[in-house]
Design an enzyme around this catalytic site. Sequence first.
Site, short mmCIF file in Angstrom:
data_model
loop_
_atom_site.label_atom_id
_atom_site.label_comp_id
_atom_site.label_asym_id
_atom_site.label_seq_id
_atom_site.Cartn_x
_atom_site.Cartn_y
_atom_site.Cartn_z
N SER A 34 -15.37 -5.91 0.88
CA SER A 34 -15.88 -7.09 0.19
C SER A 34 -17.26 -6.81 -0.42
O SER A 34 -17.39 -5.91 -1.25
CB SER A 34 -15.91 -8.27 1.17
N ASP A 58 -5.90 -12.75 -2.98
CA ASP A 58 -7.35 -12.55 -2.90
C ASP A 58 -7.94 -12.66 -4.30
O ASP A 58 -7.46 -12.01 -5.23
CB ASP A 58 -7.63 -11.16 -2.31
N HIS A 103 -8.03 -12.20 1.59
CA HIS A 103 -9.36 -11.62 1.71
C HIS A 103 -9.86 -11.71 3.15
O HIS A 103 -9.80 -12.77 3.77
CB HIS A 103 -10.34 -12.34 0.78
#
Length: 405
Positions: free
Chosen positions: A191, A345, A375
Amino acid sequence: ALLVLILAVFIAAFILLVVGAIYFDFSNSEIPLGVDQPVKLRIVHSILIGTAVLGKILEKLGLCSQLGFTRYMRRGKKLGEDPKLFMKDLQFGKVPVRIYQPRAPSAGRRRGVLYFHGGGWMFGSINAYETVCRYIARESESVVVSVEYRLAPEHTYPAQYEDCLTATTHFMKTAEDYGVDPAHIIISGDSAGGNLAAAVCQTLVSRPDLPKVHAQILIYPCLQAIDFDLPSYQQNCGVPILFRERMAFYVLQYLKGDASFLEDVLEGSHMPVDVKLKFRKWLSADNILKEFKVRGYKPKVPIECSNEVYEAVKKFCEPAFSPLLAEDAVVRQLPESFILTCEYDVLRDDALLYKKRLEDGGVPVTWYHIENGFHGIISLFDNGRLSFPAGKKGLDNIVNFLRSL
């Protein structure tokens, strides 16, 4: 009697809070049919929403800040001894790190893995990623260095990037002290940490004084802040645990420590049309395969922006902030790469576009797509009753890639 009444009111308020959080979750989110363990995801998201709401209440009461409370609840904890690993907290430069070294003797020097945690540049910690880093170190028999970079909004761009670069260069120069082969150092992150890993890798291309990075591992990375209307943003805008609006909020907090101009970023009026056209060859839905548009995609007509907004956010265009926008000459020199994406995501297409750029530049890419993933799923691979098998498969693919190097 008064104490009992106060306690009853507190319990009733807490129950209302939980019910409210669940209602908010149902009314503001969408969990697609194809996602892994949808009920578990709903519970995880409700817990996150409940934590945020409780933090807001405590902030209103003047007891603590919502940010501080949320960080405290998500902080994780340092686990006990591990029979297969030595662990030590150190400082690389002035940056705190935790190093995980396999106890088993090795015939030669091991590979070294730097790991930059996720959390929107605002959350996350070494402790929160203990389980992930231990698993990687144990299963791949690598030395893992987890980096505790500074967080927004107290520290804004480029503080996080600079901390990760400092820790990386320090490790490269001292790798042999930890039984690591300097020619086998891998930079990784998920991320926001994937953003930092990509940016650090690009910077090190122009550092002939250091060993070459052996590989990079980018786990559902955020790689640009120009276009929040790519197919994955449109398709997954309300899919937990990362909403489209929240992603825009995070990049603004990282850039300047507040979320002013959030609406401009979401509607795409934060960048002049000529800037968007300049980056179109790299940042366009045209570069994404049709199979990733079947769940819906509507191209958006570019709109003009004000100079005030652009001046405030123009650093979005710097490759250290948006690695997808790096020049071809830099991309061509990047190391072998592993990219992990999740279907559900908002950041899926950032990674797909970067994958294409790497492949076009002749960089070997191993790609693993979690068809039923969302995610943050990697962090939930071993989360007790709220664990996700698809996250474990993803992490095992990362381990297999490391072992193949």
